[in-house]
Design an enzyme around this catalytic site. Structure first.
Site, PDB file in Angstrom:
ATOM      1  N   SER A  11      -3.023  -2.907  17.240  1.00 26.47           N
ATOM      2  CA  SER A  11      -2.306  -3.629  16.197  1.00 26.47           C
ATOM      3  C   SER A  11      -2.588  -5.122  16.259  1.00 26.47           C
ATOM      4  O   SER A  11      -2.788  -5.693  17.334  1.00 26.47           O
ATOM      5  CB  SER A  11      -0.798  -3.393  16.348  1.00 26.47           C
ATOM      6  OG  SER A  11      -0.052  -4.243  15.503  1.00 26.47           O
TER       7      SER A  11
ATOM      8  N   LYS B 140      -4.251   1.749   5.125  1.00 29.11           N
ATOM      9  CA  LYS B 140      -3.042   2.414   5.611  1.00 29.11           C
ATOM     10  C   LYS B 140      -1.830   1.982   4.798  1.00 29.11           C
ATOM     11  O   LYS B 140      -1.656   0.800   4.515  1.00 29.11           O
ATOM     12  CB  LYS B 140      -2.829   2.072   7.095  1.00 29.11           C
ATOM     13  CG  LYS B 140      -1.691   2.799   7.778  1.00 29.11           C
ATOM     14  CD  LYS B 140      -1.685   2.473   9.266  1.00 29.11           C
ATOM     15  CE  LYS B 140      -0.609   3.221  10.018  1.00 29.11           C
ATOM     16  NZ  LYS B 140       0.753   2.780   9.661  1.00 29.11           N
TER      17      LYS B 140
END
Length: 383
Positions: free
Chosen positions: A107, A252
């Site tokens: 991330s 996403k």
């Protein structure tokens, strides 16, 4: 470890070992948490058809996800603050993913940096990018991904503004965390976690602090991030990222057919049907409910994956049967990490793989490529 038989066992252990503010950060949703709960419960409504007298030898769950080999159609999802679930958490999760044979995604809001993961695993990994207003900073981050030989970029589209997460507000989860009396008392009950954090230098956001202009410590980071998440993010920005990156691009946060078709038009190699684990728009459908119409609309234009609510190998198989060519797991990984570090993540992957393999056999198949909606009982799955 022999008494841990499912992901729930790891969750219970993680809840005991991880400080409340960080456990709640991972294991919660926004507002009423209705979408967060539906992600998991909607899987349970889908029923399987058991077949018998079928040769079950020589089974394989191996697939490719955007060209990457995977032992099963699962990758580690990007999870912010993973390094606060366990010291050096992202490094440990990446090592477990490599050892098992699935992709790992780091991330933007990780504790360990891009360079940390590259040095620790010597294996290609994916990087998840949040679009910030500072395009120069984004371009530099993409260049760091290239230097680290990341094999795919995951652009998250559903965090232009941050959902209201009540548990985080009540726990005082800020950057840096607010030292409330409740938080201090809770930390005193987590000696294992505290000892681990005392032994690592990685306690800030490694991809941002020292890499972004004006961000030299956690306090300056808080001010920067509050201003930087870009509500103007639009499809031309996706094109800009693709041009800057030049490699495999995964989008996403897709939940509607219209957006899935736009993703295909703008050059995505794969999309992830995702409601951000129920942490953004509460009241949205579960990811598994949103999946079939998107699969039907896209056909073979690109790879469709999903995340949200996956707690078992059966969930992975159900998603595959409904057309997902890959899945991403976040909370299952976090539970394993918080429970037992790298060994816990590996255990979580082993559990999911075993459940996937055995369930596929009971449904009469030895290869995932043969599995489709015919393994599901009519009337129990979304269409």
């Amino acid at each position: 470890m022999t008494v841990i038989t499912n992901i729930e066992d790891l969750r219970v252990l993680a809840e005991k070992r991880v400080p409340r503010m960080f456990y709640d950060y991972a294991d919660s949703g926004s507002w009423t948490e209705g979408t967060y709960r539906a992600n998991e419960s909607d899987f349970q409504r889908i029923k399987l058809r058991q077949r018998v007298a079928v040769n079950m030898e020589n089974r394989t769950t191996a697939v490719k996800m955007v060209g990457c080999d995977a032992k099963m159609p699962v990758s580690i999802a990007p999870v912010g603050l993973t390094g606060m679930q366990h010291a050096d958490g992202e490094i440990l999760a990446a090592k477990a993913a490599k050892a098992f044979g699935i992709p790992f995604t780091l991330s933007t809001m990780s504790i360990c940096s891009i360079e940390d993961i590259a040095a620790a695993t010597q294996a290609p990994f994916w990087f998840q990018l949040y679009m910030m207003r500072d395009r120069d900073a984004m371009a530099r981050m993409i260049e760091r991904c290239k230097a680290a030989q990341c094999s795919a970029l995951v652009l998250t589209l559903d965090l232009q503004v941050i959902g209201q997460r009540h548990k985080d507000l009540k726990n005082g989860l800020t950057a840096p965390p607010r030292p409330t009396l409740a938080n201090i008392v809770n930390l005193m009950t987590k000696p294992r976690w505290c000892l681990g954090m005392a032994g690592t230098k990685r306690r800030s956001f490694g991809n941002l602090v020292g890499h972004v202009k004006g961000v030299s410590d956690m306090s300056s980071l808080a001010a920067w991030t509050n201003e930087q998440f870009d509500p103007r993010l639009s499809w031309p920005d996706v094109e800009w990222v693709k041009q800057q990156w030049g490699g495999k691009l995964i989008l996403k946060g897709i939940m509607e057919v219209e957006d899935a078709l736009l993703a295909a038009e703008h050059g995505a190699d794969a999309i992830v049907v995702s409601n951000h684990g129920g942490r953004q728009l509460d009241g949205a459908p579960s990811s598994i409910e949103a999946l079939p119409p998107i699969v039907d609309a896209l056909g073979s234009k690109l790879e469709v994956w999903m995340d949200g609510g996956i707690r078992s190998g059966q969930d992975v198989l159900k998603a595959w049967a409904l057309g997902a060519r890959g899945t991403m797991i976040g909370r299952a990984m976090v539970y394993g990490l918080g429970a037992m570090g790298e060994a816990g993540v590996l255990k979580a992957l082993q559990i999911i793989h075993k459940e996937l393999d055995v369930t596929m056999a009971f449904c009469g198949h030895t290869r995932l490529a043969e599995v489709d909606r015919s393994i599901l009982r009519p009337g129990t799955y979304p269409t």
